[in-house]
Design a protein around this motif. Structure first.
Motif, short mmCIF file in Angstrom:
data_model
loop_
_atom_site.label_atom_id
_atom_site.label_comp_id
_atom_site.label_asym_id
_atom_site.label_seq_id
_atom_site.Cartn_x
_atom_site.Cartn_y
_atom_site.Cartn_z
N GLU A 160 0.83 -1.21 0.00
CA GLU A 160 0.00 0.00 0.00
C GLU A 160 0.86 1.26 0.00
OE1 GLU A 160 -3.21 0.11 -0.51
OE2 GLU A 160 -3.35 -2.09 -0.55
N ALA A 161 2.02 1.20 0.66
CA ALA A 161 2.94 2.33 0.63
C ALA A 161 3.52 2.51 -0.77
CB ALA A 161 4.05 2.12 1.64
N LEU A 162 3.77 1.39 -1.44
CA LEU A 162 4.26 1.48 -2.83
C LEU A 162 3.21 2.15 -3.71
CD1 LEU A 162 6.40 0.60 -5.00
CD2 LEU A 162 4.97 -1.43 -5.34
N LEU A 163 1.94 1.74 -3.56
CA LEU A 163 0.88 2.35 -4.37
C LEU A 163 0.77 3.85 -4.10
CD1 LEU A 163 -2.12 -0.17 -4.38
CD2 LEU A 163 -0.15 -0.06 -5.89
N ALA A 164 0.99 4.24 -2.85
CA ALA A 164 0.90 5.66 -2.50
C ALA A 164 1.95 6.49 -3.23
CB ALA A 164 1.04 5.82 -0.99
N GLU A 165 3.04 5.85 -3.67
CA GLU A 165 4.07 6.56 -4.42
C GLU A 165 3.66 6.81 -5.87
OE1 GLU A 165 7.89 4.46 -2.09
OE2 GLU A 165 7.62 4.26 -4.27
N GLY A 166 2.63 6.07 -6.33
CA GLY A 166 2.26 6.11 -7.74
C GLY A 166 1.25 7.20 -8.09
N ASP A 167 1.20 7.52 -9.35
CA ASP A 167 0.31 8.54 -9.90
C ASP A 167 -0.99 7.87 -10.34
OD1 ASP A 167 -0.99 10.54 -11.26
OD2 ASP A 167 0.60 10.87 -12.74
N PRO A 168 -2.15 8.26 -9.78
CA PRO A 168 -3.43 7.64 -10.19
C PRO A 168 -3.81 7.98 -11.63
CG PRO A 168 -3.82 9.50 -8.73
CD PRO A 168 -2.35 9.26 -8.71
N ASP A 169 -3.21 9.01 -12.18
CA ASP A 169 -3.49 9.40 -13.57
C ASP A 169 -2.31 9.06 -14.49
OD1 ASP A 169 -6.01 10.59 -12.93
OD2 ASP A 169 -4.92 12.28 -12.07
N TYR A 170 -1.55 8.06 -14.09
CA TYR A 170 -0.35 7.65 -14.83
C TYR A 170 -0.66 7.41 -16.31
CZ TYR A 170 3.43 4.44 -16.27
OH TYR A 170 4.46 3.81 -16.92
N ALA A 171 0.17 7.97 -17.17
CA ALA A 171 0.02 7.78 -18.62
C ALA A 171 0.61 6.42 -18.99
CB ALA A 171 0.72 8.90 -19.38
N TYR A 172 -0.19 5.40 -18.82
CA TYR A 172 0.26 4.02 -19.02
C TYR A 172 0.62 3.75 -20.48
CZ TYR A 172 -4.63 3.70 -20.42
OH TYR A 172 -5.85 3.92 -21.03
N ARG A 173 1.36 2.66 -20.68
CA ARG A 173 1.80 2.27 -22.01
C ARG A 173 1.04 1.05 -22.50
NH1 ARG A 173 6.55 3.27 -19.22
NH2 ARG A 173 7.92 4.87 -20.09
N LEU A 174 0.50 1.13 -23.68
CA LEU A 174 0.07 -0.07 -24.38
C LEU A 174 1.22 -0.50 -25.29
CD1 LEU A 174 -3.61 0.84 -25.30
CD2 LEU A 174 -2.80 -0.64 -23.46
N PRO A 175 1.34 -1.79 -25.58
CA PRO A 175 2.49 -2.23 -26.36
C PRO A 175 2.47 -1.68 -27.78
CG PRO A 175 0.88 -3.99 -26.18
CD PRO A 175 0.41 -2.90 -25.27
N GLU A 176 3.64 -1.30 -28.27
CA GLU A 176 3.74 -0.89 -29.66
C GLU A 176 3.60 -2.09 -30.59
OE1 GLU A 176 7.34 1.24 -30.24
OE2 GLU A 176 6.85 2.81 -28.77
N ASP A 177 4.01 -3.23 -30.09
CA ASP A 177 3.97 -4.48 -30.86
C ASP A 177 3.29 -5.53 -30.00
OD1 ASP A 177 4.44 -6.82 -32.26
OD2 ASP A 177 6.52 -6.33 -32.75
N GLU A 178 2.25 -6.17 -30.53
CA GLU A 178 1.52 -7.17 -29.75
C GLU A 178 2.34 -8.43 -29.49
OE1 GLU A 178 -0.96 -8.81 -33.64
OE2 GLU A 178 -1.93 -7.52 -32.18
N TRP A 179 3.49 -8.57 -30.14
CA TRP A 179 4.41 -9.67 -29.89
C TRP A 179 5.23 -9.41 -28.62
CZ3 TRP A 179 4.58 -14.46 -31.35
CH2 TRP A 179 5.76 -15.21 -31.33
N GLN A 180 5.13 -8.23 -28.08
CA GLN A 180 5.84 -7.87 -26.85
C GLN A 180 5.41 -8.79 -25.71
OE1 GLN A 180 5.90 -3.61 -26.08
NE2 GLN A 180 5.66 -3.99 -23.86
N ALA A 181 6.37 -9.16 -24.85
CA ALA A 181 6.08 -10.05 -23.74
C ALA A 181 5.19 -9.37 -22.71
CB ALA A 181 7.36 -10.52 -23.08
N ILE A 182 4.23 -10.13 -22.18
CA ILE A 182 3.37 -9.64 -21.11
C ILE A 182 3.62 -10.40 -19.81
CG2 ILE A 182 1.42 -11.17 -21.68
CD1 ILE A 182 -0.46 -8.87 -20.89
#
Length: 543
Positions: A165-187
């Motif tokens: 929970e302390a780790l989450l508190a460090e994060g931005d709730p409006d974070y500009a997340y990344r979708l993969p540029e290539d769907e072959w990218q590992a998930i």
């Protein structure tokens, strides 16, 4: 190939061609159904908007802690909300999620953390001791994040730098997340024991995860907003891709850190559970509950089960409780189940024993699996659909793994000839349904977990009194299969008991891998000295 008129001036653009990723599912559900329930865990109740915010916070916090796209974040967690969130938060910043089998010992975990180059690991307090031991010998130990859980009776035991929970508190709730540029990218990265000494790291890509998640909806004809009970470990093939499936359908994740039959029955009744998955042992537990612990429910409930086929009596018993059983089959290398015993309405008129026999077949391909056949593994020629000729199960499609991490030779072998070679031997019935007859790799599936016979045999051979050893699967009503060891003692060995051999193995292996039965005997061999395991399997079935 010469371009046609349909290729002229019609290149793919961001408007009409995007990489498929299951990460889009949670954004959609949180936008359309923000106040719908998403996660239930004890007294915890979270909606989709809250869950989506937490996932973005996790992604942002990991990035701020120095994790880069393409790097590994491991999780040693039971089925708790943080494990669900990790399936989105880690790849949202471009990371690769490695869910670890919580039943493994420190040596196996240490190998996986080192081989996968984990930068961070999320740890439940129940597994603090094994993680402490695992990271102690690593040259580059990962950042440890403790994940407290109020449902864990013994309470928190901190070994990390900070709590989740302390780790989450460090994060931005409006974070500009990344979708993969290539769907072959590992998930994600999942380790499978296979039949060799070292586990192999199976790499999943975004496209396969997306398609298998959608396939889960189709195979079950799953309605919107299902209530899914997490009896299946989320560490196992990423929970058969169901974290992404439930997000796609804006369902409810009912978390369960420990599978107990009474608790499962209570949650089905009290939380209105509509779907769950797991090994036959879960079904067996429900059937054998005392009458006082069984609950009545008037809503439809469906379960998918995989692994060794449940006995007919278990299938009949589960369905008498009002739970519809669907048998599926797959492997770690194909994102979990990719075949299903698709049901025909006419079969409902058959006697219970015949229905159970049909349900035990591994069936036909999922919608999103491109091709499935039973063939000669060398010539790739399909066997006749006569229900008798044995061949190897081969698969092809977008939901086949990228390959094995850092193991090009094993990848080439597994994908030889343009097919994924499962190593499982089956027959092909006239109606196109497949049915497994043997496991070419000698893997034992016990309670839904894979056990390498070679690993168990290595432990047996380490015993000073053991001259020869072989391990095969023995059918078991509760676990589906258990390891059965055949042991020849050295001539000079004194008295050795079955209990001594079992305890010796339990001290060197994860307990579920140790033999449940030990038979002292001469081992049958071919003229070239190879142990004839097919004879031992027959003997194990009759013991």
């Amino acid at each position: 190939m010469t371009p046609s008129i349909f290729d002229q001036g019609l290149p793919p653009t961001p408007a009409n061609h995007v990489a498929l990723s299951p990460l889009t599912f949670i954004e959609r559900s949180a936008t359309i159904y923000p106040d719908y329930p998403a996660v239930v865990h004890g007294d915890t109740r979270r909606d989709w908007a809250t869950t989506w915010t937490r996932c973005r916070r996790l992604a942002s916090a990991l990035e701020r802690r120095g994790v880069r796209p393409g790097e590994t974040v491991a999780a040693m967690l039971p089925n708790v909300p943080a494990m669900f969130e990790a399936h989105f938060g880690v790849p949202l910043m471009g990371g690769v999620l490695n869910t670890l089998n919580i039943r493994l010992d420190a040596a196996a975990i240490a190998y996986m953390l080192e081989h996968g180059e984990a930068r961070v690991i999320l740890v439940d307090p129940e597994f603090s001791a094994v993680i402490e031991e695992a990271v102690a010998g690593l040259a580059h130990p990962p950042l440890i994040i403790d994940v407290d859980d109020a449902e864990y009776a013994e309470g928190p035991r901190r070994i990390g730098e900070l709590e989740y929970e302390a780790l989450l508190a460090e994060g931005d709730p409006d974070y500009a997340y990344r979708l993969p540029e290539d769907e072959w990218q590992a998930i994600s990265l999942n380790y499978t024991s296979g039949t060799t000494g070292k586990p192999k790291g199976v790499v999943y890509h975004h496209r396969g995860a997306y398609l298998n998640a959608v396939s889960n909806v189709l195979e079950w004809a799953m309605p919107h907003h299902p209530v899914y009970l997490w009896t299946l470990p989320m560490f196992h093939c990423n929970g058969w891709c169901f974290p992404w499936t439930i997000a796609a359908n804006a369902g409810v994740n009912v978390c369960l850190r420990k599978v107990e039959a009474k608790k499962v029955m209570d949650l089905i009744a009290d939380e209105g559970v509509t779907h769950f998955s797991g090994a036959p042992i879960i079904l067996n537990g429900l059937v054998n509950l005392p009458a006082t612990d069984k609950r009545a429910f008037d809503h439809p409930v469906k379960v998918t089960t995989a692994g060794a086929a449940p006995p007919a009596s278990v299938i009949a018993g589960v369905e008498s409780l009002g739970i519809e059983v669907t048998h599926v089959y797959g492997l770690t290398e194909v994102y979990g189940p990719v075949t299903v015993c698709a049901w025909h309405e006419a079969w409902n008129e058959l006697p219970p024993e015949e229905r159970a026999r049909l349900k035990a077949r591994q069936g036909v391909r999922y919608h999103m699996l491109e091709a499935l056949c039973v063939a000669d593994p060398d010539t790739l020629v399909p066997v006749p659909k006569d229900g008798a000729t044995v061949g190897e199960i081969l698969m092809r499609g977008n939901n086949v793994m990228k390959g094995y991490l850092k193991n090009e030779a094993a990848t080439r072998e597994a994908l030889e000839g343009g097919w994924y070679h499962t190593g499982d031997l089956a027959v092909w019935h006239p109606d196109g349904y497949i049915e497994i007859k043997d496991r070419a790799k000698d893997i034992i599936i016990s309670g839904g977990e894979n056990i390498s016979t070679i690993e168990v045999e290595d432990a047996l051979y380490a015993h000073p009194a053991v001259e020869e050893a072989a391990v095969v699967a023995r059918p078991d009503e509760k676990w589906g299969e258990t390891p059965c060891a055949f042991v020849k003692l050295k001539a000079e060995a004194g008295p050795v008991t079955e209990r001594e051999i079992i305890d010796y193995c339990r001290a060197r292996l994860a307990h579920f891998k140790a033999p449940k039965t030990v038979i002292f005997t001469e081992l049958p061999k071919t003229s070239t000295g190879k142990i004839q395991k097919f004879l031992l399997r027959e003997q194990a079935r009759t013991q």
